[in-house]
Scaffold this motif. Structure first.
Motif, PDB file in Angstrom:
ATOM      1  N   GLY A 282       0.800  -1.228   0.000  1.00  0.00           N
ATOM      2  CA  GLY A 282       0.000   0.000   0.000  1.00  0.00           C
ATOM      3  C   GLY A 282       0.831   1.275   0.000  1.00  0.00           C
ATOM      4  O   GLY A 282       2.065   1.264  -0.073  1.00  0.00           O
ATOM      5  N   SER A 283       0.113   2.374   0.114  1.00  0.00           N
ATOM      6  CA  SER A 283       0.706   3.712  -0.062  1.00  0.00           C
ATOM      7  C   SER A 283       1.254   4.274   1.243  1.00  0.00           C
ATOM      8  O   SER A 283       1.021   3.729   2.325  1.00  0.00           O
ATOM      9  CB  SER A 283      -0.362   4.654  -0.597  1.00  0.00           C
ATOM     10  OG  SER A 283      -1.357   4.837   0.400  1.00  0.00           O
ATOM     11  N   ARG A 284       1.901   5.411   1.118  1.00  0.00           N
ATOM     12  CA  ARG A 284       2.386   6.120   2.312  1.00  0.00           C
ATOM     13  C   ARG A 284       1.207   6.507   3.209  1.00  0.00           C
ATOM     14  O   ARG A 284       1.273   6.367   4.427  1.00  0.00           O
ATOM     15  CB  ARG A 284       3.150   7.370   1.881  1.00  0.00           C
ATOM     16  CG  ARG A 284       3.699   8.173   3.027  1.00  0.00           C
ATOM     17  CD  ARG A 284       4.119   9.548   2.553  1.00  0.00           C
ATOM     18  NE  ARG A 284       4.940  10.241   3.526  1.00  0.00           N
ATOM     19  CZ  ARG A 284       5.089  11.549   3.577  1.00  0.00           C
ATOM     20  NH1 ARG A 284       4.508  12.315   2.676  1.00  0.00           N
ATOM     21  NH2 ARG A 284       5.855  12.101   4.476  1.00  0.00           N
ATOM     22  N   LEU A 285       0.120   6.994   2.609  1.00  0.00           N
ATOM     23  CA  LEU A 285      -1.051   7.387   3.406  1.00  0.00           C
ATOM     24  C   LEU A 285      -1.606   6.197   4.183  1.00  0.00           C
ATOM     25  O   LEU A 285      -1.971   6.306   5.355  1.00  0.00           O
ATOM     26  CB  LEU A 285      -2.126   7.973   2.480  1.00  0.00           C
ATOM     27  CG  LEU A 285      -3.425   8.427   3.154  1.00  0.00           C
ATOM     28  CD1 LEU A 285      -3.160   9.541   4.162  1.00  0.00           C
ATOM     29  CD2 LEU A 285      -4.434   8.905   2.101  1.00  0.00           C
ATOM     30  N   SER A 286      -1.642   5.044   3.528  1.00  0.00           N
ATOM     31  CA  SER A 286      -2.142   3.840   4.172  1.00  0.00           C
ATOM     32  C   SER A 286      -1.233   3.462   5.354  1.00  0.00           C
ATOM     33  O   SER A 286      -1.707   3.101   6.444  1.00  0.00           O
ATOM     34  CB  SER A 286      -2.200   2.732   3.110  1.00  0.00           C
ATOM     35  OG  SER A 286      -2.538   1.517   3.653  1.00  0.00           O
ATOM     36  N   LEU A 287       0.095   3.571   5.164  1.00  0.00           N
ATOM     37  CA  LEU A 287       1.047   3.279   6.253  1.00  0.00           C
ATOM     38  C   LEU A 287       0.824   4.245   7.418  1.00  0.00           C
ATOM     39  O   LEU A 287       0.846   3.847   8.584  1.00  0.00           O
ATOM     40  CB  LEU A 287       2.489   3.375   5.731  1.00  0.00           C
ATOM     41  CG  LEU A 287       3.597   3.128   6.754  1.00  0.00           C
ATOM     42  CD1 LEU A 287       3.556   1.706   7.306  1.00  0.00           C
ATOM     43  CD2 LEU A 287       4.988   3.390   6.139  1.00  0.00           C
ATOM     44  N   GLN A 288       0.594   5.513   7.073  1.00  0.00           N
ATOM     45  CA  GLN A 288       0.365   6.510   8.125  1.00  0.00           C
ATOM     46  C   GLN A 288      -0.883   6.157   8.932  1.00  0.00           C
ATOM     47  O   GLN A 288      -0.895   6.226  10.162  1.00  0.00           O
ATOM     48  CB  GLN A 288       0.220   7.904   7.492  1.00  0.00           C
ATOM     49  CG  GLN A 288      -0.011   9.017   8.495  1.00  0.00           C
ATOM     50  CD  GLN A 288       1.209   9.265   9.378  1.00  0.00           C
ATOM     51  OE1 GLN A 288       2.215   9.747   8.911  1.00  0.00           O
ATOM     52  NE2 GLN A 288       1.120   8.900  10.657  1.00  0.00           N
ATOM     53  N   ARG A 289      -1.947   5.738   8.200  1.00  0.00           N
ATOM     54  CA  ARG A 289      -3.194   5.385   8.898  1.00  0.00           C
ATOM     55  C   ARG A 289      -2.986   4.193   9.824  1.00  0.00           C
ATOM     56  O   ARG A 289      -3.538   4.127  10.916  1.00  0.00           O
ATOM     57  CB  ARG A 289      -4.298   5.055   7.886  1.00  0.00           C
ATOM     58  CG  ARG A 289      -4.966   6.301   7.325  1.00  0.00           C
ATOM     59  CD  ARG A 289      -6.322   5.966   6.747  1.00  0.00           C
ATOM     60  NE  ARG A 289      -6.231   5.347   5.450  1.00  0.00           N
ATOM     61  CZ  ARG A 289      -6.622   5.911   4.307  1.00  0.00           C
ATOM     62  NH1 ARG A 289      -7.123   7.130   4.323  1.00  0.00           N
ATOM     63  NH2 ARG A 289      -6.522   5.277   3.168  1.00  0.00           N
ATOM     64  N   LEU A 290      -2.190   3.240   9.370  1.00  0.00           N
ATOM     65  CA  LEU A 290      -1.982   2.045  10.211  1.00  0.00           C
ATOM     66  C   LEU A 290      -1.160   2.392  11.448  1.00  0.00           C
ATOM     67  O   LEU A 290      -1.462   1.906  12.550  1.00  0.00           O
ATOM     68  CB  LEU A 290      -1.349   0.916   9.389  1.00  0.00           C
ATOM     69  CG  LEU A 290       0.096   0.474   9.567  1.00  0.00           C
ATOM     70  CD1 LEU A 290       0.279  -0.377  10.801  1.00  0.00           C
ATOM     71  CD2 LEU A 290       0.528  -0.291   8.370  1.00  0.00           C
ATOM     72  N   VAL A 291      -0.141   3.248  11.276  1.00  0.00           N
ATOM     73  CA  VAL A 291       0.659   3.658  12.434  1.00  0.00           C
ATOM     74  C   VAL A 291      -0.239   4.397  13.442  1.00  0.00           C
ATOM     75  O   VAL A 291      -0.191   4.140  14.643  1.00  0.00           O
ATOM     76  CB  VAL A 291       1.844   4.551  11.981  1.00  0.00           C
ATOM     77  CG1 VAL A 291       2.534   5.190  13.173  1.00  0.00           C
ATOM     78  CG2 VAL A 291       2.848   3.734  11.174  1.00  0.00           C
TER      79      VAL A 291
END
Ligand SMILES: NC(=O)c1ccc[n+]([C@@H]2O[C@H](COP(=O)([O-])OP(=O)(O)OC[C@H]3O[C@@H](n4cnc5c(N)ncnc54)[C@H](OP(=O)(O)O)[C@@H]3O)[C@@H](O)[C@H]2O)c1
Length: 334
Positions: A282-291
């Protein structure tokens, strides 16, 4: 004798001191984690999809910013960060330009003491996650998050099948629980199943004892079947997965640990209206949401007790290949 794992391809080398150019930052890497894919990359298993020479391995790392280049306002020295798996995928659906830009594959990875990142290829590491915990996230957690939450849309009342106790699987279990789902877990031993139970799995099947585990999972769900499955096995598991599914069920196609090619019963897919969809990190935004979600819910990665230093990367990869681990196998760097 040639090592079938290709580990003779790994060499420790000295590199020039990295400098941050415009829009870049230098990160002192503190920790990395291993993924099944790193075993493939080390032996050139991604073919033309991977950097052909002098590839720095490993996709997943966390560290501390030590220098910022001209024009960078998002970061300063001392910031704790983790690298994105796909630096060229910021948000939205997967585009062709992002395919093959993965760290430790298409691009150099994080098995280094210091590395230059583009400033938009990092996300902040929350204070309550250690560097090792942060390093566990970019590939395995991000893929699990993409599959369970972003693509799967798992919610309360859903029934989710999780295969095994590897990196992706345990994150998928945690996210499915976070979303309020009922979790059905399969694994190879009673000890590993107990760990999955401790993480919240309600129904357990040993796939070694029950080769027809698809039927067993269906029975445990009182004939209703799985609304979602996180497919990790591939060749040897897909048939059983399909047996365990509810009509219209969503199968997130992620892993191929038992092989890359499977025979498929096509009429079943059509008649049961299964959705079979690939899921990547997935994307950077998706990684941010998971963090953010992990921090907000106090969820911590499951880290394998046995750890390795960067100089011991070969031993770490051998350990991963033996499959004795649970959760993430991590590398201490700084
Ligand atoms: N699509 C993507 O972008 C993407 C991203 C990340 C990973 N992946 C893929 O996902 C897979 C898993 O990666 P990982 O890093 O989580 O690997 P890992 O940590 O090595 O875990 C693999 C796990 O698979 C389980 N397993 C093995 N044989 C099985 C079987 N017959 N049935 C059910 N489970 C079985 C084992 O669990 P037990 O020992 O508990 O049985 C093992 O721990 C790999 O194929 C990897 O390439 C794909």
């Amino acid at each position: 004798m040639v090592d079938p794992m290709g580990l003779e391809n790994l060499h420790i080398v000295d590199l020039p001191e990295p400098q941050a150019g415009p829009g870049e930052v230098v990160v002192a890497m503190k920790a990395a984690s291993l993924n099944f894919r790193d075993l493939l990359a080390v032996k050139g298993g991604y073919g033309s999809m991977q950097k052909q020479e002098k590839l720095i391995p490993l996709s997943d790392g966390a560290g501390e910013v030590i220098a910022v280049g001209p024009g960078v306002s998002a970061w300063k020295a001392g910031d704790r960060v983790l690298g994105c798996f796909f630096p060229d995928w910021q948000a939205g659906p997967l585009r062709r330009e992002a395919v093959g830009t993965d760290l430790g594959g298409g691009y150099d990875g994080v098995a280094v003491e210091k590395r230059v990142f583009r400033s938009d290829a990092l996300v902040p590491l929350p204070d309550d996650l250690s560097f090792v915990e942060g390093a566990a996230l970019p590939c395995a957690a991000a893929t699990a998050w993409n599959a369970v939450i972003e693509k799967g849309g798992v919610g309360p009342g859903d029934r989710v099948l999780i295969q095994g106790t590897g990196g992706v699987s345990l994150f998928a279990l945690q996210f499915a629980k976070m979303a309020g789902a009922e979790v059905f877990a399969i694994s190879s031993s009673a000890e590993k199943l107990a760990l999955m139970q401790a993480q919240g799995a309600q129904h357990l099947v040993n796939y070694k004892d029950e080769p027809e585990w698809g039927k067993a999972v269906m029975k445990l769900s009182r004939g209703r079947g799985m609304t979602h499955a996180i497919e990790i096995g591939g060749a040897e598991t897909l048939k059983q997965t399909m047996r365990s599914m509810a009509p219209g069920g969503f199968i997130a196609m992620i892993g191929m640990v038992t092989g890359p090619k499977a025979e498929m019963n096509l009429p079943i897919i059509a008649m049961q209206e299964f959705k079979l969809e690939g899921a990547t990190a997935g994307s950077r935004l998706s990684l941010q949401r998971l963090v953010d979600a992990m921090a907000a819910n106090g969820v911590k990665p499951v880290i394998e007790d046995k750890r390795f230093g960067l100089d011991d990367l070969k031993a770490g990869l051998e350990y991963l290949a033996r499959g004795e681990h649970v959760g993430k196998v991590c590398i201490d760097i700084g």
